[in-house]
Design an enzyme around this catalytic site. Structure first.
Site, PDB file in Angstrom:
ATOM      1  N   LYS A 120      39.526  31.306  41.942  1.00 43.70           N
ATOM      2  CA  LYS A 120      40.333  32.286  42.870  1.00 43.70           C
ATOM      3  C   LYS A 120      40.604  31.734  44.099  1.00 43.70           C
ATOM      4  O   LYS A 120      41.715  31.221  44.978  1.00 43.70           O
ATOM      5  CB  LYS A 120      40.120  33.621  43.629  1.00 43.70           C
ATOM      6  CG  LYS A 120      40.335  34.706  44.351  1.00 43.70           C
ATOM      7  CD  LYS A 120      39.853  35.932  44.178  1.00 43.70           C
ATOM      8  CE  LYS A 120      39.416  36.017  45.634  1.00 43.70           C
ATOM      9  NZ  LYS A 120      38.953  37.097  46.290  1.00 43.70           N
ATOM     10  N   ASP A 134      42.339  38.785  43.555  1.00 46.80           N
ATOM     11  CA  ASP A 134      42.319  39.804  43.329  1.00 46.80           C
ATOM     12  C   ASP A 134      41.804  40.866  43.224  1.00 46.80           C
ATOM     13  O   ASP A 134      42.348  41.091  41.993  1.00 46.80           O
ATOM     14  CB  ASP A 134      42.302  38.993  45.168  1.00 46.80           C
ATOM     15  CG  ASP A 134      43.082  39.889  45.462  1.00 46.80           C
ATOM     16  OD1 ASP A 134      43.815  40.712  45.200  1.00 46.80           O
ATOM     17  OD2 ASP A 134      42.966  40.723  46.769  1.00 46.80           O
TER      18      ASP A 134
END
Ligand code: SF4
Length: 222
Positions: free
Chosen positions: A134, A152
């Site tokens: 991420k 997310d």
């Protein structure tokens, strides 16, 4: 939700490939200001901010980095102080021991292998200690080298509600999204979902009555 109801809802909104264009267009019109909320002035500041943002809010990170970036300007600066001093300086972002360890490890690798510069290739970013997919995706996208889609908590929840994925694992969700979202939109798509998630499609109380996606969303309560 009963299975038949889910099936009926999916049938009502149509296939995701036909919906993705209007979904992106409507969200883009609704959230023109949807960009990264972290404040940074260089690739190094971006990388540090994203690393610090784990398990805390962007507002909190910005509060800490305002001072931090005055004191720490180059990778060397993070290694020039005792670990405890760096821990104190990032304390308010939480998980400060682990984050300080990751920051110092990352600065060491940047200096040893990348001439002190932040790389933009995902595979290089993933070699930095404490940098997971991420973080790597956010940094690469902000540096103009989009290679994936940031997943997310908001992106996960909205992708599932919008029927773009049935997966739970972020890597599998990203894979599903990369198949359906046009490549040109990979960078802005997560920002649009994040802002829509914050403003309208709340985790506990989605405000479907104020949502521009109701007839495109199988989870709509309208
Ligand atoms: S219609 Fe409701 S569930 Fe669907 S995206 Fe909008 S707020 Fe979220």
């Amino acid at each position: 939700m009963a299975r038949s109801y889910v099936h009926e809802a999916r049938r009502r909104v149509g296939p995701k490939r036909a919906r993705i264009g209007p979904i992106v267009a409507r969200l883009a019109a609704e959230h023109e200001d949807a960009t990264i909320a972290l404040r940074f002035r260089s690739p190094l500041e971006l990388l540090v901010s994203v690393m610090l943002s784990a398990q805390t809010t962007d507002v909190n990170v910005n509060r800490v980095t305002e001072q931090l970036f005055v004191k720490y300007r180059r990778p060397e600066d993070y290694l020039a102080v005792p670990a405890e001093e760096l821990e104190r300086d990032i304390f308010a972002t939480g998980f400060y021991r682990q984050k300080a360890r990751s920051l110092r490890g990352t600065m060491r690798v940047l200096l040893d292998e990348f001439d002190g510069e932040v790389p933009t290739r995902l595979e290089d970013l993933l070699r930095l200690p404490g940098v997971a997919r991420k973080t790597a995706n956010v940094v690469a996208a902000e540096l103009g080298d989009v290679q994936g889609i940031v997943v997310d908590t908001h992106v996960r929840r909205l992708s599932q509600r919008l029927g773009l994925t049935r997966q739970e694992d972020p890597v599998k969700i990203e894979r599903d999204l990369m198949k359906v979202v046009p490549r040109a939109d990979w960078g802005r798509f997560p920002h649009l979902l994040i802002w829509h998630g914050r403003r309208v499609c709340d985790a506990r109380r989605p405000r479907c009555e104020d949502c521009v996606l109701t007839e495109l969303c199988p989870a709509s309560r309208i």
